[in-house]
Each structure stands twice: as C-alpha cells, then as structure tokens.
Design an enzyme around this catalytic site. Structure first.
Site, PDB file in Angstrom:
ATOM      1  N   GLU A 492     -11.447  14.090  29.948  1.00  0.00           N
ATOM      2  CA  GLU A 492     -12.496  14.554  29.167  1.00  0.00           C
ATOM      3  C   GLU A 492     -11.858  14.027  27.645  1.00  0.00           C
ATOM      4  OE1 GLU A 492     -14.142  18.058  29.792  1.00  0.00           O
ATOM      5  OE2 GLU A 492     -16.109  16.948  30.832  1.00  0.00           O
ATOM      6  N   GLU A 588     -18.895  14.081  37.143  1.00  0.00           N
ATOM      7  CA  GLU A 588     -19.304  15.847  36.898  1.00  0.00           C
ATOM      8  C   GLU A 588     -20.927  16.386  36.518  1.00  0.00           C
ATOM      9  OE1 GLU A 588     -16.973  17.976  34.060  1.00  0.00           O
ATOM     10  OE2 GLU A 588     -14.678  17.281  35.011  1.00  0.00           O
TER      11      GLU A 588
HETATM   12  C1  BMA Z   1     -16.241  19.822  32.529  1.00  0.00           C
HETATM   13  C2  BMA Z   1     -14.774  19.929  33.432  1.00  0.00           C
HETATM   14  C3  BMA Z   1     -13.623  21.452  33.307  1.00  0.00           C
HETATM   15  C4  BMA Z   1     -15.324  22.644  32.739  1.00  0.00           C
HETATM   16  C5  BMA Z   1     -16.189  22.243  33.362  1.00  0.00           C
HETATM   17  C6  BMA Z   1     -17.698  23.481  32.970  1.00  0.00           C
HETATM   18  O1  BMA Z   1     -15.522  19.671  31.106  1.00  0.00           O
HETATM   19  O2  BMA Z   1     -14.109  19.097  33.005  1.00  0.00           O
HETATM   20  O3  BMA Z   1     -13.484  21.177  31.539  1.00  0.00           O
HETATM   21  O4  BMA Z   1     -14.745  23.366  33.374  1.00  0.00           O
HETATM   22  O5  BMA Z   1     -16.877  21.078  32.900  1.00  0.00           O
HETATM   23  O6  BMA Z   1     -17.312  23.376  31.650  1.00  0.00           O
END
Ligand code: BMA
Length: 954
Positions: A492, A588
């Site tokens: 990120e 994610e």
């Molecule tokens: C993303 C991940 C983590 C974080 C998650 C939940 O940004 O890369 O950094 O824990 O979301 O917020």
C-alpha cells in the site's frame, strides 16, 4: 484445535520457575554435558578421516537489563519478552492478558544484553576462518567477544557474519555478549536524524493502536510496534539460529534453483578466504534422478563464492507440482555436496524443490481496444487458475512463540477450505523456513511481499545498504520454494503516496523519488538478479505494468482495469454488495468481527464482558471500528440491548461473526462470478480473491477468519463453501425481480445435463414451498450464467410469499444447488436472503442437537463424530460450539429442513460423552431479547413481529 501458541508461554513460565530453583545444578549439568560433548567430539575428530567444520552452540545464556537491575536465564534463539515471562519478571499474567501490552511495554524501552561463555579449543583457532553467523538479530545489536566488539546489526531480516578469529582465545571462558538497543529508542533516534533533512512519515500510528512510533525507521517487523489488529510488543533478541563456525575452504550457505527443466542450481558459499580461488569437488543430486560430480575452482570475492551448475533433464523424469486443488505436490530432494581439494573438509545442503512454471500474465484483455486494460492472471504450468485465498499476518507478536505445529495447523486450515494462495503481508516477517516448506507440501502459492508496509521509508545510504543485505538474505533463502508465486516490494505504499495518506502531497516529488530509489532502483534489480523466474511487482495494490508506465505512482493505483485492488467499505450494505468493484484481482478486502467468547474469555474478566467496555475499546485498534461494526450488524440484525448480561456480550460476538461471514461470502461470490466475462467498461476477468486476513495475532477485533489459538470463526466455514471448486451463486436484478444463477466451475470438464435446483422457502415453513429444476450446461474452467428465473412467473413469489403487511422478500428466501448428470450434488447448497433478517417474518427457532455418534476415523480426524441437529422452524446462522479442540464439517448454516447432519472432527481423542456435555447450539433468534409469542402471524396485521423485540442501537 491447534497447538495453542499460548501453551508455549505456559511452558516457558514453568521453565522459568524451574530455572530459578535449579540454576546451580543446571549450570553444573550444562558444564558436564559440554565436557562430555567435547570429549565425544574430540574422539570423533581424532578417528575420522575427514574432519568437518566446527560448530559450537552454547545453550546456557543469561539476559540482563542494561542497568543491571534484572538478570534472568535466557533462550537463544528467543527474545526478551519470552525470557522475562519465563522468569516471572513479567508477573502480571500472560502477555495478552487484558492490558498487559501496556503493562509490559517498558521491556521495549530497555537495552538488553544476552551473555554466555564459549569453550574454544586451540584447534578451532587453527582454521583459516572463524566466524559467528547470525541468521537473525532483532534488531539494533552489537556483538562482543571477550569485551571486544565484533560486529553490529541494524536489520532483523539480514544474515550477519562476524569474523571472530582474532578475538577468541583457546580457553573455556570466552565471553560472548550481545547487546540490544531498545528498538523504540533506536527507531526514534533514526527518525530524529532523518527528520533533520525532512520527515519520513507516518510519524506515529493512530492513537487507537496503543502503539509505538517510527517503525518505518527500523528494519524490524513493522507490526511489532502495533497494527490495526494487533498489539505492540517490540521485541529484542537473537530470533533465529546462530553458530560459531570455523573452516578452511567453503561451507554452503544456501541453494537456489531455477524453475523449469533446465535447472540452474546455485550454491552460495561462505569462503574461508576473502578472495582468490578454492579447489574442490561439487556434487549435485536430484532425488534418485540424477547425480553429477565436478571438479570446480570456486572464485571467491568478499568471503563469498558461488557454485553454479546446470542440470538438464527431460520433462518426463519428474512429476509436475500443482497448487492445491489442481493436482499433487511432488517434491524432490536437491542435495549439494562439497569436498575440498585434499578431502579434509566437506559441506552438504539439502532442499526440496518442485517442478512447475508460474507466470503473472498482464496481457491486454482486448488487443483491439487497449483502453480496456490488462489481465492480472496467474498461470501455473500454463494453466490459468483463479487465486482463492487470504492474507497471512504473523501468528504471534513474538516470532519465537509460533511453533511449527501451529504454523502447520493454520496452513492446513487454509488448504482445507480450498485456498490455493496466501499473501505473506508486508508488515510482518519473512516467514520461517518451516512455513514455506509446508506451503510447498500443501500447494499454497505465496504472494510474497517484501517487508515494507503502510509507510514512507528513508533512503539514506545506511538504510539502503541494510535493505540490500536483507533482500539478498531473504530472496536467496526463499527462492527455491515452488510455492512462491511472485515478489511484491511493499504493501500500500504507492496508494498511500498517491492518496496523501501521510500528508506527503506538499512534497510529492521528493517522496516519489525516494519510493523509486528504494523499490525500483535498489530492490528490484537485486531481486531479479537473484531470481529471474518470477514476477516482481512494485506494490500491492498497484496497476502492475500500468503503474510502471505511469512512473511507478499511478494516478489511480486502485484502477479496476489493471493490477490488484484493496477494497474496504464499512458503510455500504455489504450483504448486497452493490458497491463492490469488479477488479482484475482483489488482493485485500474484509470486514471485522470479534473472536468467540471462549477465545476472549482467556484474556478478560467479567467486567470486560460488555461490548462498550474499556477493554473492548482497548482491543479495537481500527479507528471507528466499534461504530462501524454496530452499523453493519444493525443493517441486518437486531443489536442486543446493553443490559450488562453475559448473554448480550456473547450474542454481540456471534452477530459480529455473522455480519463478517455473509459480507465476505457476498463479495467473494461477486469476484468469482466475474472470472470469465467483462462488462462494457472492460471490468471483469477477475482472477483472484484474497480476503483480509487469515489468522490473528491476539484476541481482539480483527478481519481474521481464524481466531488466535486456532478456533474457526463463522467466516472460515463460509470460506470453505465460497472457495469450493464448483459453486452456484445468484445475482438479483431488482427492477426485473429476476434471479440469475451462475456456476463457477474450476474443473476442466464441461457438465452436460446438469440440473440447477432452485427452491423458494418461507421462513415459517420447513421444506420448500416451490422448487424449480432446470437442466443446464456448465462450461469447463469458467464462470457461466446457467439460468435466469423470474421470482413471479417461475417461483410464484407473489402468491406463495404473501403474509399480512410483510414485503414478500421478508417472508421468503431462496436456496439453490447443482446436481450433475447422475444426480450427484456438485456444489455446496447456497442460499439468498431476499431482505434483511431483522425485517424477516421469522419465528423463534428451537434448535437442538440430537443423536451424536462416533468416534469414527475419517481423513480429517481419527475422532470424528456425527452430530444430528434438529429445529422446529427455519433457523438462520445455526452455530455449534464446543470448548473441545476441533472443527465442524459445517457451521453457521441455514436450516430450512427439520434435521441436519454435521461432523465434528476432534483434534485429539475424546468420547461421545465429552462432546455431548460440551456442545451448544444456537441460531439467530436466540439473540432476540423478546420472543414473539405466537406460532403464526397475529390477527392484527399492524403488529410487526420485530416491533415487540427489544432493539437497541448504541
Ligand atoms: C490493509 C492491510 C493492513 C490492514 C488492513 C485492515 O490496509 O494492508 O495494513 O491491517 O488493511 O485495515
């Protein structure tokens, strides 16, 4: 359930008490053992014709605080927190007990020294080179031999070799002291130095994290300073193996091997001389397939030599390695053996390799219209496969607490729910060797982040130098694993810079330049030099090639037409998913929930058992996490009244898990559905869904599907269904009142004459009120729409779902499944609630467990039990729970029929009685405070059953 890492703590504690009582006898014993070992070694050496390299590893260490106020026994490898816990210096209970993350924080502000004594005989010193090798020093450390500094470390992830030949004496009392500076102090100091030029943010984490500042200024597990799912325990210690070693020619350090059938085996060696040539013979053996021996002249530079050998053999001599679900994972032993010219010294290294090709394909989706973007597709052995998986975070805040058994348990739990990919997330650690070995065995591909996350990073020379050392250490170490899919240099950081997360916009060019210096100019060439067999992506999320063409910081790093996205949206209706993007690859996405009461109970007391208690806020690091969770639960269900009861607390934890499980199911089904098509904007061809996050680091609110300790949350049971090789999913077209059925079929065969079975159910009736069977054709290795049904014409929703003032969508719901041509069920049975459960015409369900039989042996467990579950009306989110370690074959399910059969797979031997006496079951309506008192809808249609329940929002 897993071998709980906390058992290790308990053990450490016991050992601690033991240590203090038996300190003296122990020391004597150690001396005696040392002497015996030494005598054995000496006799071996005098009789053996080819003396090996000498390795000495003392086991008796002490740990003391810099101010000498504390001295205890130490474990090397290990860490200060575990040693202080073992010695009962940390006397307020387990590390994770209540507020102990704060109570024990002082440990990380101290400087600590590990000390021991090395017994070195004159013979050792006669070797050409004598060094200390540390595979991992955490982190800012200085090593002293006989009070003389022999080397320093600034990077937890780098391997250090310190020359000690001139510092050791032939004696039994060489002292070794390893001094660790407080990581918090060190990071602050580095920050202060750097900020004299300009600030490299973030300065500190959000206050909700209860963490420490400036993790980005120290090359250490970034989340050890805390994260939005974990506590701060900035550790110190020798966290990996170390040795004192002496030799005259070469010793093997690591083997790397290229992919494919023209295998280049590279063996990196530590040389006894700084430069020049070393003669010897080098043998490479691959299983029982080939052995080749050569005479070699190793060219040494800077105490390192590289032996390289090409093995060419025909493809049919080995079997291919496949990801989980696609075939077997054959692994072959690759052995390298060295003998020096006069045959007085040898060295051996063995690794297991697998044969497969891997590609991250980024071709244009439409060559005639490049504006439609590029693929982000993984091909293994030239076969495209959708990546199904999750994100891995460290399984404990202290790496030394994670046992190989627990690592295996977690990875097995990923494989068991059909995952073929995990992303090793960049804020943790490059995992242990065992982790990668197990992933190789289970066929779990690893998207390997390099350990940089959610920060800007400094690029001064010292920082870049230490990063180079880290990359060389880690890429060499991990390169041979067939499970590694790609390298990604950060988590990120591209999007953080583009979207100004840390206030960098005022000086964007400076930070962009730094970004390129670190990831593109420094790390990338190194990674590619060490491993040209895999893709290197600069960030996650990124637009892949597009980001690179855009100068590494794209205008929109989350572009759905390119690369991967991270998508979080805590305010939309996650169970509808109408705002879910249609990306190429979702690496994610997630929602929080709380662990079960059984897990929370370990670290809390009665006064904490309230969703608004200070402890619950302390364990919720995600800013606004509490209200977001309440909103999400409240959209779908009734939040229990805050009456201070244990039941209200337990219900809240349960509801949080329901919210999470359904939300991730809905989102994942959308991603899988879009695997084979694109829309008019070019969105689609989605090829990966890695939800955030697999495992937990402690007992708190988080996105995990497996709780700390190994208990499956409801989500993990849902994952098993949503990642099944063949699934049936629905999409609802509101304005047409039409439901579309899609089948995602991972298999390479079409299914002709398959049958989709769609049933309409009423909440007040067991068994369907209408069932439609449709004969369908299912495409191989594709997601395809197989049927479209009108809720009115095909399913008679209007007539069958009539009930007073209720909306038809609140009276009925759908279930659907797919049978193959011979009537065998090939998908998990799926369901779609048409409205929100809180508005549904749902009666109070009395769900009970019936007969329990067993144990019988199944592939899952030698102690498998069949449990019958019964209900008197439709029950939602039926949840079985037992304190006993193990998992159910299904859980959190919907019961639209009177009886369901599930298995319980116990981890260890138990009896039917054990299970019976500990098993509980509940369903959604058990969380309702007031139960609607009638069996059927009341005469007075103005009364909505939900109105008389106690519904409270915070
Ligand atoms: C993303 C991940 C983590 C974080 C998650 C939940 O940004 O890369 O950094 O824990 O979301 O917020």
């Amino acid at each position: 359930m897993a071998p709980n890492p906390m058992n290790r703590e308990a053990e450490a504690r016991r050992e601690g008490a033991w240590w203090r009582v038996y300190a003296l006898p122990l020391a004597c014993l150690a001396l005696m053992c040392g002497a015996t070992a030494y005598l054995a070694y000496a006799s071996y050496k005098s009789t053996h014709p080819q003396p090996h390299t000498v390795i000495i590893i003392p086991s008796n260490w002490s740990l003391r605080a810099a101010n000498k106020s504390i001295t205890v026994g130490g474990q090397v490898p290990g860490g200060v927190y575990s040693d202080l816990l073992a010695a009962n210096v940390l006397s307020e209970g387990d590390l994770y007990y209540r507020y102990n993350d704060l109570n024990y924080r002082w440990v990380s502000k101290e400087n600590w020294t590990y000390s021991s004594v090395l017994n070195v005989d004159a013979d050792v010193l006669s070797y050409t080179r004598v060094v200390l090798v540390f595979e991992g020093l955490d982190t800012a450390a200085e090593v002293f031999i006989n009070d003389m500094s022999v080397g320093k470390s600034t990077n937890m992830f780098a391997r250090y070799v310190f020359d000690v030949k001139n510092h050791l004496k032939a004696s039994s009392d060489n002292t070794i002291d390893i001094w660790f500076e407080s990581p918090v102090e060190y990071a602050t100091r580095q920050y202060n130095i750097q900020s004299a030029n300009y600030v490299v943010p973030p300065k500190c984490l959000p206050s909700d994290y209860n963490g420490e500042c400036h993790a980005n200024h120290i090359r250490k597990m970034q989340s050890s300073f805390s994260w939005d799912w974990g506590p701060a325990f900035p550790n110190s210690g020798v966290w990996k193996n170390w040795k004192l070693t002496a030799w005259n020619s070469l010793i093997f350090q690591i083997i790397t091997s290229s992919q494919g059938w023209n295998v280049t085996v590279k063996v990196w060696c530590d040389a006894a001389v700084a430069s020049g040539e070393v003669l010897g013979s080098f043998t490479i053996t691959l299983g029982d397939i080939s052995t080749t021996k050569h005479r070699v002249t190793a060219q040494v530079s800077n105490y390192e030599a590289l032996l390289e050998f090409n093995l060419v053999f025909s493809e049919n001599l080995v079997d291919l390695w496949w990801p989980n679900g696609y075939g077997a994972q054959p692994l072959y032993k690759l052995t390298a053996y060295w003998e020096n010219e006069n045959q007085t010294e040898n060295s051996t290294k063995v690794v297991k390799v697998g044969f497969r090709t891997v590609e991250l394909n980024q071709d244009y989706v439409d060559l005639n219209d490049t504006s439609k973007g590029r693929h982000y597709r993984v091909y293994v052995n030239n076969v495209f496969m959708f990546m199904k998986g999750s994100n891995w975070i460290p399984a404990h805040i202290l790496p030394e607490m994670v046992t190989p058994e627990y690592t295996r348990y977690l990875l097995q739990a990923a494989a068991d729910v059909h995952m073929n990919c995990l992303r090793v997330w960049g804020g943790g650690i490059y995992e242990t060797d065992v982790f990668y070995e197990i992933a190789d065995e289970l066929g779990i591909l690893l998207w390997e982040d390099l350990m940089f996350a959610c920060s800007m990073y400094p690029v001064n020379q010292a920082f870049l130098d230490t990063v180079k050392k880290e990359i060389v250490t880690q890429v060499r170490r991990l390169q041979h694993h067939p499970s590694i899919l790609l390298w990604a240099s950060n988590n990120e950081n591209e999007v953080a810079l583009r979207d100004n997360w840390y206030g960098t916009a005022f000086n964007f060019n400076q930070y962009k330049e730094d970004y390129i210096t670190l990831y593109v100019d420094t790390i990338r060439p190194l990674v590619l030099e060490l491993d040209d067999s895999r893709s290197y992506v600069v960030s996650s999320p990124s637009n892949g090639i597009k980001s690179e063409n855009d100068g590494y910081i794209s205008q929109k790093p989350g572009d759905t037409l390119y690369g991967d996205v991270h998508y979080y949206n805590y305010i939309s209706n996650a169970w509808v998913g109408d705002q879910t993007p249609i990306p190429r690859f979702s690496s994610e996405y997630g929602f929080q929930s709380w662990p079960s009461f059984i897990t929370m109970r370990d670290v809390t007391i009665e006064e904490d058992w309230n969703r608004e208690s200070p402890l619950m806020y302390h364990r919720q690091h995600h800013p606004l996490g509490q209200p977001e969770l309440a909103v999400q639960i409240g959209i779908h269900m009734h939040m229990p009244a805050q009456d201070g009861s244990l039941k209200a607390y337990q219900d809240y934890l349960y509801l949080s898990q329901i919210h999470q499980a359904v939300a991730i199911k809905v989102e994942t089904e959308i991603y899988r559905r879009w695997m084979s098509e694109i829309n008019e904007k070019g969105e689609g061809y989605t090829s990966g869904a890695l939800y955030w996050q697999l495992d937990d680091i402690w007992q708190g609110a988080s996105w995990a599907s497996i709780e700390y300790g190994g208990r499956w949350k409801m989500l993990h049971y849902y994952v098993k269904k949503m990642f099944s090789p063949v699934i049936i999913i629905s999409s609802f077209i509101e304005n047409e009142n039409v439901v579309e059925l899609y089948v995602v079929n991972e298999w390479f065969q079409n299914m002709t004459n398959a049958t989709v079975v769609v049933s309409l159910h009423r909440y007040d009736t067991l068994g369907p009120v209408k069932t439609v069977n449709k004969s369908v054709h299912v495409e191989a290795a594709a997601s395809s729409r197989v049927a479209t049904l009108s809720m009115d014409d095909d399913l008679d929703q209007v007539t069958l779902c009539k009930e007073g003032l209720y909306d038809v969508k609140d009276v009925c719901f759908l279930t659907y499944k797919l049978l193959n041509s011979v009537g065998v069920l090939v998908t998990p049975e799926n369901y779609r609630l048409l409205g929100e459960p809180k508005d549904a015409y749902i009666l109070h369900a009395s769900v009970q467990t019936g007969d329990i039989t067993g144990p019988i042996a199944t592939p899952q467990s030698n102690w498998s039990f069949n449990v019958s579950v019964k209900t008197d009306t439709v029950a939602l989110f039926v949840w079985l729970e037992t304190e006993l370690p193990g998992v159910f074959s299904d859980n959190g399910f919907l019961m639209a029929q009177e009886e369901a059969q599930v298995y319980f797979y116990a981890v260890k031997k138990i009896t039917v009685e054990d299970l019976k006496s500990s098993l509980t079951v509940k369903s959604l309506t058990d969380t309702y405070q007031k139960v609607y008192p009638f069996a059927t809808f009341p005469e007075n249609p103005d009364i909505h059953p939900n109105d008389i329940r106690n519904v409270v929002f915070a």
